[in-house]
Design a protein around this motif. Structure first.
Motif, PDB file in Angstrom:
ATOM      1  N   UNK A  46       0.801  -1.221   0.000  1.00 28.61           N
ATOM      2  CA  UNK A  46       0.000   0.000   0.000  1.00 28.61           C
ATOM      3  C   UNK A  46       0.829   1.264   0.000  1.00 28.61           C
ATOM      4  N   UNK A  47       2.153   1.151  -0.058  1.00 30.06           N
ATOM      5  CA  UNK A  47       3.023   2.328  -0.091  1.00 30.06           C
ATOM      6  C   UNK A  47       3.959   2.213  -1.306  1.00 30.06           C
ATOM      7  N   UNK A  48       4.162   3.337  -1.950  1.00 30.32           N
ATOM      8  CA  UNK A  48       5.022   3.383  -3.126  1.00 30.32           C
ATOM      9  C   UNK A  48       6.280   4.169  -2.762  1.00 30.32           C
ATOM     10  N   UNK A  49       7.450   3.559  -3.037  1.00 35.78           N
ATOM     11  CA  UNK A  49       8.729   4.226  -2.776  1.00 35.78           C
ATOM     12  C   UNK A  49       9.071   5.063  -4.015  1.00 35.78           C
TER      13      UNK A  49
ATOM     14  N   UNK B 224      10.574  -4.663  -7.842  1.00 36.99           N
ATOM     15  CA  UNK B 224      10.672  -3.402  -8.589  1.00 36.99           C
ATOM     16  C   UNK B 224       9.341  -2.675  -8.654  1.00 36.99           C
ATOM     17  N   UNK B 225       8.213  -3.404  -8.431  1.00 36.39           N
ATOM     18  CA  UNK B 225       6.892  -2.760  -8.449  1.00 36.39           C
ATOM     19  C   UNK B 225       6.691  -1.824  -7.274  1.00 36.39           C
TER      20      UNK B 225
ATOM     21  N   UNK C 270      17.524   6.357 -10.941  1.00 35.69           N
ATOM     22  CA  UNK C 270      17.475   4.921 -11.267  1.00 35.69           C
ATOM     23  C   UNK C 270      18.587   4.150 -10.576  1.00 35.69           C
ATOM     24  N   UNK C 271      19.769   4.752 -10.464  1.00 26.58           N
ATOM     25  CA  UNK C 271      20.882   4.063  -9.786  1.00 26.58           C
ATOM     26  C   UNK C 271      20.554   3.828  -8.314  1.00 26.58           C
ATOM     27  N   UNK C 272      20.001   4.840  -7.635  1.00 26.61           N
ATOM     28  CA  UNK C 272      19.625   4.681  -6.222  1.00 26.61           C
ATOM     29  C   UNK C 272      18.527   3.640  -6.091  1.00 26.61           C
ATOM     30  N   UNK C 273      17.543   3.663  -7.034  1.00 27.54           N
ATOM     31  CA  UNK C 273      16.478   2.643  -6.998  1.00 27.54           C
ATOM     32  C   UNK C 273      17.063   1.256  -7.153  1.00 27.54           C
ATOM     33  N   UNK C 274      17.994   1.086  -8.092  1.00 25.17           N
ATOM     34  CA  UNK C 274      18.585  -0.236  -8.301  1.00 25.17           C
ATOM     35  C   UNK C 274      19.346  -0.706  -7.060  1.00 25.17           C
TER      36      UNK C 274
ATOM     37  N   UNK D   6      -2.992   2.740  -3.378  1.00 23.90           N
ATOM     38  CA  UNK D   6      -3.689   1.457  -3.302  1.00 23.90           C
ATOM     39  C   UNK D   6      -3.044   0.432  -4.219  1.00 23.90           C
ATOM     40  N   UNK D   7      -2.964  -0.815  -3.722  1.00 21.65           N
ATOM     41  CA  UNK D   7      -2.434  -1.949  -4.485  1.00 21.65           C
ATOM     42  C   UNK D   7      -0.989  -1.762  -4.896  1.00 21.65           C
ATOM     43  N   UNK D   8      -0.257  -0.916  -4.180  1.00 20.39           N
ATOM     44  CA  UNK D   8       1.164  -0.739  -4.486  1.00 20.39           C
ATOM     45  C   UNK D   8       1.994  -1.657  -3.600  1.00 20.39           C
ATOM     46  N   UNK D   9       3.034  -2.229  -4.176  1.00 18.93           N
ATOM     47  CA  UNK D   9       4.007  -3.030  -3.423  1.00 18.93           C
ATOM     48  C   UNK D   9       3.318  -4.148  -2.635  1.00 18.93           C
ATOM     49  N   UNK D  10       2.636  -5.080  -3.324  1.00 15.83           N
ATOM     50  CA  UNK D  10       1.974  -6.215  -2.660  1.00 15.83           C
ATOM     51  C   UNK D  10       2.980  -7.334  -2.470  1.00 15.83           C
ATOM     52  N   UNK D  11       3.505  -7.448  -1.241  1.00 14.76           N
ATOM     53  CA  UNK D  11       4.465  -8.507  -0.930  1.00 14.76           C
ATOM     54  C   UNK D  11       3.730  -9.790  -0.583  1.00 14.76           C
TER      55      UNK D  11
END
Length: 559
Positions: A456-459, A497-498, A483-487, A534-539
């Protein structure tokens, strides 16, 4: 009806209609109903204009040269229309006299000048610019000065009609022949008279009068100049409410053998001022009539073919007026756009930050303006703005800066406030590079302890730069660094990655002034924040987003 008449009229009308419709539909800010009615009116006027001009230029009309057929004007020099006294003796039955420097065309009575010019304009429209007028005056053939002045007044009226017909002011040459001691042609252009002997080179008047017995003719010559100045030129240049004055281009004058003993305007003038009474000796005949050919080189610089004729000149004038009007309307449209955006920005700045509802309404108006300007940047601004100074980029930056200052209302206590972590780009990367330094791992670990992947949270990882370098280069560099920090976070924390969203803003969102080194250092940054979505980062096996939000809130409260 001739095709040569129809085609130019139709083509000129179509170009004029297209120009007016271009101005109407693309620049004048009116509704479609008004534009449709105006278009219909323009088309009706164009049809009426074509019908009227084609009928007026029908070859069956009575616009023809009154004497003989109009000769083919294939010369590049001046064509002088000769009118006035005793033209039969001058032309000796021929309507035209050709020379190497120009042509003399017999126009007949001075009242027919406009008809002759109209005939030439119909058959040879490009040669109208080569036309000049010469009025031939023989004062010895006039017994009444009022009749002579009446002919000159008619000449003024004809010159006015010719200008209305062609749009050009034709040069007028005054030619006068007087009784008296025989002299060559004396040409006056400006204030320097030139004597032009036959088969001899021209010379200054002061040099001519000092040779041989020419000084004896000086009194008669002086009075002839005085007659031209006080009678002929005076009548032409007289101020009149109905007919404008005519300034003579040049004066051609000569004296010759005395005509039969009759009372005339010239003999009365000469006798009253000098007491001279010239009589013809037995056996003398009237002087031979000559053309003042020395005038033709003076007229040559002013004789040139007309490009397109009067209709084309009017069309060009219409196009210029439409273009200037479009420029003015475009400037007014840009001014209206600036006023609209300025009004929205003033309203935004006038509302206090803690008045969230009116502030949100003003924010919606700013976003609408910014969205419209962004669309015009991608697709091209409308034509009604493009001819003036279009300030779209400057207005868009002002709107974005105002939108970035928006602070949403504080969230309820049960909901956590997203935390933003700012990392100095120069601590992580080299100047102008997007590869992590060896010493950046410890900085990333220490700074990102509080950032964890939760359902439920997007980085959101966003990169920013200062304004050094080009806009495109800064945009690309900021995106690459994000993108480098994200990777690094994805690979180190084994996070799907979602869970990430990467953005590169370049130098469009500064947090400090770029005018100082310290401000530019603050603007070179990478921001990482948690944004609820909503529906972000569903582990796999993770709790629902609302439960995770409560857990994060409880942990922060305990701290």
């Amino acid at each position: 009806m001739r095709r040569t008449v129809i085609i130019p009229v139709v083509l000129h009308s179509l170009v004029a209609v297209a120009t007016l419709l271009w101005l109407l539909w693309y620049f004048i800010p009116t509704g479609n109903v008004f534009n449709g009615l105006a278009t219909l009116l323009i088309l009706l006027l164009a049809g009426w204009y074509i019908f009227k001009n084609c009928r007026s230029e029908d070859p069956t009309s009575d616009v023809t040269l009154p004497a003989a057929e109009l000769p083919l004007l294939d010369t590049q020099g001046p064509v002088v229309l000769v009118c006035g006294d005793m033209l039969e003796a001058l032309f000796q039955g021929d309507p035209l006299r050709k020379t190497a420097q120009g042509w003399w065309l017999r126009a007949g009575d001075v009242s027919r000048l406009t008809d002759v010019v109209r005939s030439i304009q119909t058959q040879f429209p490009r040669q109208v610019g080569q036309l000049s007028v010469m009025y031939l005056c023989l004062p010895d053939h006039h017994q009444d000065e009022a009749v002579l002045r009446s002919a000159l007044k008619t000449l003024r009226q004809q010159c006015k009609q010719i200008k209305s017909l062609t749009g050009l002011t034709l040069p007028v040459v005054l030619s006068a022949e007087f009784s008296g001691p025989e002299t060559p042609w004396i040409i006056v252009r400006g204030d320097k008279p030139i004597v032009c002997p036959v088969n001899d080179s021209p010379q200054a008047f002061i040099d001519w009068q000092q040779t041989e017995d020419n000084i004896l003719a000086l009194p008669a010559v002086s009075e002839a100049f005085s007659f031209i100045r006080n009678t002929l030129a005076d009548e032409l240049e007289k101020t009149d409410r109905l007919t404008p004055p005519v300034c003579a281009f040049s004066v051609a004058m000569r004296l010759g053998n005395v005509l039969p003993e009759t009372q005339s305007v010239w003999s009365d003038w000469l006798c009253s001022r000098t007491c001279l009474q010239l009589s013809r000796k037995s056996g003398q005949s009237a002087p031979a009539r000559l053309f003042p050919d020395a005038v033709l080189p003076l007229l040559a610089p002013f004789a040139s073919t007309v490009q397109g004729g009067q209709r084309t000149r009017r069309l060009i004038l219409l196009i210029w007026l439409c273009v200037l009007t479009a420029l003015g309307i475009s400037a007014l449209n840009n001014r209206s756009l600036i006023r609209q955006v300025s009004t929205d920005l003033q309203r935004w700045n006038a509302i206090p930050m803690n008045h969230y509802r009116p502030k949100a309404e003003s924010l919606a108006a700013l976003k609408q303006d910014a969205l419209q300007l962004e669309r015009w940047q991608r697709q091209g601004e409308p034509l009604r703005y493009s001819l003036g100074y279009y300030p779209g980029q400057r207005l868009w930056l002002a709107l974005q800066q105002a939108i970035d200052t928006w602070t949403p209302p504080p969230a309820p206590e049960s909901k956590p406030v997203p935390k933003i972590v700012r990392l100095d780009s120069m601590s992580l990367f080299g100047s102008g590079k997007s590869a992590l330094k060896d010493s950046s791992t410890k900085i990333l670990v220490n700074a990102l302890v509080g950032i964890k992947a939760r359902p439920g949270w997007l980085i959101v990882v966003s990169g920013h730069t200062d304004n050094t370098g080009s806009v495109q280069l800064n945009q690309t560099l900021s995106l690459q660094r994000a993108e480098v920090v994200r990777n690094w976070m994805r690979d180190t924390g084994n996070i799907p990655e979602s869970c990430f969203a990467v953005q590169g803003y370049g130098d469009s969102r500064p947090i400090a002034s770029n005018d100082t080194p310290d401000g530019r250092a603050h603007n070179r940054r990478v921001e990482i924040s948690l944004v609820p979505q909503a529906d972000a980062c569903r582990l796999p096996g993770a709790q629902h987003a609302s439960q995770e939000v409560r857990d994060v809130s409880t942990n922060e409260m305990e701290k």
